[in-house]
Design an enzyme around this catalytic site. Structure first.
Site, PDB file in Angstrom:
ATOM      1  N   HIS A   1      43.619  66.615  47.486  1.00 43.94           N
ATOM      2  CA  HIS A   1      44.986  66.102  47.584  1.00 43.94           C
ATOM      3  C   HIS A   1      45.500  66.212  49.016  1.00 43.94           C
ATOM      4  CE1 HIS A   1      45.912  66.710  43.003  1.00 43.94           C
ATOM      5  NE2 HIS A   1      44.895  65.899  43.231  1.00 43.94           N
TER       6      HIS A   1
ATOM      7  N   GLU B   1      47.832  67.971  50.455  1.00 44.85           N
ATOM      8  CA  GLU B   1      48.063  69.295  51.030  1.00 44.85           C
ATOM      9  C   GLU B   1      46.794  69.876  51.632  1.00 44.85           C
ATOM     10  OE1 GLU B   1      50.899  68.976  47.438  1.00 44.85           O
ATOM     11  OE2 GLU B   1      48.960  68.183  48.092  1.00 44.85           O
TER      12      GLU B   1
ATOM     13  N   ALA C   1      51.802  23.736  41.538  1.00 42.79           N
ATOM     14  CA  ALA C   1      50.634  22.853  41.551  1.00 42.79           C
ATOM     15  C   ALA C   1      51.102  21.425  41.310  1.00 42.79           C
ATOM     16  CB  ALA C   1      49.626  23.264  40.475  1.00 42.79           C
TER      17      ALA C   1
ATOM     18  N   TRP D   1      45.849  24.041  49.120  1.00 43.60           N
ATOM     19  CA  TRP D   1      46.636  25.266  49.131  1.00 43.60           C
ATOM     20  C   TRP D   1      48.092  24.922  49.365  1.00 43.60           C
ATOM     21  CZ3 TRP D   1      44.256  29.403  47.391  1.00 43.60           C
ATOM     22  CH2 TRP D   1      42.890  29.528  47.576  1.00 43.60           C
TER      23      TRP D   1
ATOM     24  N   ASP E   1      41.346  27.357  37.608  1.00 43.27           N
ATOM     25  CA  ASP E   1      41.111  27.643  39.030  1.00 43.27           C
ATOM     26  C   ASP E   1      39.809  28.372  39.308  1.00 43.27           C
ATOM     27  OD1 ASP E   1      43.615  26.522  39.528  1.00 43.27           O
ATOM     28  OD2 ASP E   1      44.631  28.452  39.283  1.00 43.27           O
TER      29      ASP E   1
ATOM     30  N   ARG F   1      39.543  40.668  49.639  1.00 40.96           N
ATOM     31  CA  ARG F   1      38.728  40.227  50.764  1.00 40.96           C
ATOM     32  C   ARG F   1      39.212  40.888  52.057  1.00 40.96           C
ATOM     33  NH1 ARG F   1      38.918  36.175  47.096  1.00 40.96           N
ATOM     34  NH2 ARG F   1      40.790  35.137  47.875  1.00 40.96           N
TER      35      ARG F   1
ATOM     36  N   SER G   1      42.817  35.778  24.488  1.00 36.28           N
ATOM     37  CA  SER G   1      42.960  36.150  23.078  1.00 36.28           C
ATOM     38  C   SER G   1      41.779  35.706  22.223  1.00 36.28           C
ATOM     39  CB  SER G   1      44.269  35.589  22.510  1.00 36.28           C
ATOM     40  OG  SER G   1      44.284  34.176  22.590  1.00 36.28           O
TER      41      SER G   1
END
Length: 323
Positions: free
Chosen positions: A11, A13, A122, A130, A160, A167, A183
């Site tokens: 941690h 400390e 879009a 883009w 997409d 990256r 689902s």
């Protein structure tokens, strides 16, 4: 100085004490209460006591049940002067995902969108690469890197085919888990994300089976569904149980809107491009229309910053933001 670089390792400390060398009689300033239990690392309160400190200033108590005041008490019992509350709000901001998981039993949820001036993400046929600038897309990587998971829906995957990777040079936090809400288990075996290193979690509705080939490549959990929509509150509880503190949602209008409608979004990270796509283009969100303007959900500005040619807008829920 020191900071907690990775779960399971020393941690803050401990790192600070090593860097300081002889710390006898010194004062330590910590954002979060030093731990007092044996977890994957020894108690930090014991390390501070052994170092011979005379004073410890704690910004905020640790909401973790095994600590929650015990670290402060142990320091005081050892004769160390302890003060609590300095810059508590700032410390909470630094640890907001951790605090959310421990107190609300769900991660801190951010929804990221890149959109045009007229609120479109879009063209009508789905083309979106883009809308925002390369500078904005690079900035997104920093939000991905600080998140423990990146969440999307199967619709975005099928449209997409994203990788949802970070990256950037390897971060101290490790590789975020990629979560796909699917689902009916429609994730194709040739999805680009499956070819990338790092864990993937597939979330289906209860009783949905997945193929053995897919089971070998992803981890699978299920949550209840209603009218074909997964129960997002149950999902976030499950993600908290998996240890997720901050989750970045990168999804289409339906799923992003569902998170907002359910009142489960803590922060919006929106990149606004100086373009107009027209009213036939796809909207950023699908949400129910308020009955009156006075009923419209209000969000609070946190930050507005120019990133390349775009604006980055950061907002948090205000009055009625959770519908």
């Amino acid at each position: 100085e020191g900071w907690h670089r990775r779960a399971g390792e020393a941690h803050a400390e401990v790192h600070a004490l090593v860097a300081a060398g002889d710390a006898r009689g010194a004062c330590a300033y910590v954002t979060l209460e030093p731990c007092a239990h044996q977890g994957r690392t020894p108690p930090c309160a014991d390390a501070l006591i052994a170092a011979g400190l005379s004073r410890v200033v704690v910004a905020m108590a640790d909401p973790f049940p095994a600590v929650n005041g015990a670290g402060i008490a142990r320091l005081r019992q050892a004769g160390i002067r302890v003060e609590v509350g300095l810059l508590a709000d700032e410390a909470r901001e630094l640890n907001l995902g951790f605090v959310s998981r421990l107190t609300r039993h769900r991660p801190w949820i951010r929804v990221k969108l890149g959109l045009s001036l007229d609120g479109r993400t879009a063209l009508a046929d789905g083309r979106s690469q883009w809308i925002t600038s390369s500078a904005a897309r690079e900035d997104v990587q920093t939000w991905r890197a600080r998140s423990s998971a990146i969440l999307t829906g199967i619709g975005s995957v099928l449209t997409d085919n994203p990788r949802l990777t970070v990256r950037l040079p390897e971060t101290e936090h490790g590789v975020p888990e990629r979560i796909v809400l699917d689902s009916q288990a429609r994730l194709p075996g040739n999805a680009r994300m499956l070819a990338e290193a790092g864990p993937i979690l597939l979330v289906t509705s209860t009783n949905t089976m997945i193929s053995s080939e897919l089971a070998a490549r992803v981890e699978h959990i299920s949550v209840p569904a209603n009218n074909g929509r997964l129960n997002l509150a149950r999902l976030l509880f499950a993600l908290a149980q998996r240890g997720h503190n901050e989750v970045l949602v990168e999804a289409g209008a339906n799923l992003a809107g569902a998170f907002i409608e359910a009142g489960l979004v803590d922060e919006l990270i929106w990149y606004l491009a100086p373009t107009l796509l027209g009213d036939a283009a796809r909207p950023a969100l699908r949400l129910p229309e308020p009955r009156e303007l006075i009923d419209a959900a209000l969000w609070q500005w946190q930050d507005v910053k120019r990133i390349g040619e775009d604006l980055r807008l950061i907002l948090r829920p205000g009055v009625g933001a959770g519908f």
